[in-house]
Write a protein that holds these residues in place. Sequence first.
Motif, PDB file in Angstrom:
ATOM      1  N   THR A 130       0.779  -1.241  -0.053  1.00  0.00           N
ATOM      2  CA  THR A 130       0.078   0.029  -0.059  1.00  0.00           C
ATOM      3  C   THR A 130       0.879   1.346   0.018  1.00  0.00           C
ATOM      4  O   THR A 130       0.360   2.242  -0.025  1.00  0.00           O
ATOM      5  CB  THR A 130      -0.883   0.049   1.101  1.00  0.00           C
ATOM      6  N   ARG A 131       2.176   0.997   0.328  1.00  0.00           N
ATOM      7  CA  ARG A 131       2.997   2.377   0.122  1.00  0.00           C
ATOM      8  C   ARG A 131       4.229   2.243  -1.014  1.00  0.00           C
ATOM      9  O   ARG A 131       4.635   0.799  -1.470  1.00  0.00           O
ATOM     10  CB  ARG A 131       3.750   2.403   1.567  1.00  0.00           C
ATOM     11  N   VAL A 227      16.263   0.509   1.490  1.00  0.00           N
ATOM     12  CA  VAL A 227      14.927   0.826   1.235  1.00  0.00           C
ATOM     13  C   VAL A 227      14.592   1.949   1.832  1.00  0.00           C
ATOM     14  O   VAL A 227      14.973   2.296   2.944  1.00  0.00           O
ATOM     15  CB  VAL A 227      14.035  -0.461   1.337  1.00  0.00           C
ATOM     16  N   LEU A 228      14.110   2.945   0.970  1.00  0.00           N
ATOM     17  CA  LEU A 228      13.370   4.036   1.424  1.00  0.00           C
ATOM     18  C   LEU A 228      11.810   4.071   1.140  1.00  0.00           C
ATOM     19  O   LEU A 228      11.285   3.648   0.178  1.00  0.00           O
ATOM     20  CB  LEU A 228      13.886   5.543   0.863  1.00  0.00           C
ATOM     21  N   GLU A 229      10.947   4.050   2.327  1.00  0.00           N
ATOM     22  CA  GLU A 229       9.370   3.855   2.180  1.00  0.00           C
ATOM     23  C   GLU A 229       8.718   5.148   2.290  1.00  0.00           C
ATOM     24  O   GLU A 229       8.813   6.182   3.223  1.00  0.00           O
ATOM     25  CB  GLU A 229       9.151   3.021   3.252  1.00  0.00           C
ATOM     26  N   LEU A 230       7.863   5.743   1.358  1.00  0.00           N
ATOM     27  CA  LEU A 230       7.069   6.932   1.464  1.00  0.00           C
ATOM     28  C   LEU A 230       6.067   6.766   2.353  1.00  0.00           C
ATOM     29  O   LEU A 230       5.378   5.862   2.423  1.00  0.00           O
ATOM     30  CB  LEU A 230       6.523   7.267   0.036  1.00  0.00           C
ATOM     31  N   PRO A 231       5.715   7.928   3.257  1.00  0.00           N
ATOM     32  CA  PRO A 231       4.622   7.660   4.016  1.00  0.00           C
ATOM     33  C   PRO A 231       3.243   7.713   3.279  1.00  0.00           C
ATOM     34  O   PRO A 231       3.216   8.422   2.147  1.00  0.00           O
ATOM     35  CB  PRO A 231       4.718   8.860   4.941  1.00  0.00           C
ATOM     36  N   ARG A 232       2.245   7.373   4.064  1.00  0.00           N
ATOM     37  CA  ARG A 232       0.819   7.344   3.148  1.00  0.00           C
ATOM     38  C   ARG A 232       0.026   7.492   4.463  1.00  0.00           C
ATOM     39  O   ARG A 232      -0.049   6.466   5.387  1.00  0.00           O
ATOM     40  CB  ARG A 232       0.567   5.997   2.503  1.00  0.00           C
TER      41      ARG A 232
END
Length: 348
Positions: A130-131, A227-232
């Motif tokens: 989902t992100r 890894v870089l995870e974008l917020p949601r």
Amino acid sequence: MRFSVLSSILANALSASAGTILWDGRFNDLSSSKDLEKWSWANQVGPYQWYIHGSSSVTAYVNLSPDYKNPADSGSKQGAKITLDNTAYWNGQNMRRTELIPQTSAAINQGKVYYHFSLMRKNTNPPATTREHQIAFFESHFTELKSGLLSGAPGESDSLLRWCVGGQTQWSTDWEADVWHNVAYEIDFSANTVGFWHSTGSDPLTQKVAPISASTSSNGADWHVGVLELPRSGYPDTTEDYYWSGVYIESGSITTNIAGPGAPSDGGSGNSTTSVTVAPPSTTLATSTTKASSATTTSAPATSTTAGSGGCTAAQWAQCGGINFTGCTTCASPYKCNFINDYYSQCY
């Protein structure tokens, strides 16, 4: 039978290492992930820079084990499990990040080179679909893997693993659990092109996308293994694990054999090895000029310093200052000496 044996020998010969290893990040020289903590801006040792992570100890974010590597990667003693948890926020950002950066002064940003790695996920602690996740990326994001629902895309989730150039998907596949994805970025920094090689499991790499035009921008210290995870909004953090194997960079001809350079050629018994050429080390350490980056890749402001008159000039990206530094403090024109931290200033 005779034909089968000859075919096997020929296949192994064609897939053996023929390149020069510029940088080896296969975790073979680390006894545990705690060795990463020996690195600092004042003590730049080991194969990786270690500063993009959360506030917990290193074992919360990186762990090493033979169980974490691709079984076909006999050139690696162990693999790495890189983790995002609810503490994996770096430098006050709102994105979760766990990343390693090559610690090297080798010419990994010049000419044609191949950036190798293998990546796998499990059903336990899987990456959220989902992100958006940015994986094995450069600071300028000219090429990278991505997973999860891309930022701004319609829908609830996305199960694909994608290879992107300049943010545009060029190749994709469903990211299933327990499948090793073997990858090589074919980057020509002179021609400004990038291509994509891929296979799964123990299969040799094949070219999936021929080189295409790209803005191949790198200072040689900005490739992020992690890894870089974008917020949601509305989607709480969950623990995510990413498994890495066979991380190295080479020049010359590409190594397509997943066993990797220097791996036993006798099926893993260790009685014989392929010939491997390793680039000689340089005495100048490369240091990232982008200590604070985000999804839009905003760099930490660089403060200009006054170059000294040491009678010599430092080339672009070379060190030009810092505590205990005794080298050239004047940068070759048109570059300026820019302050990075107390121990490192750089020409750019």
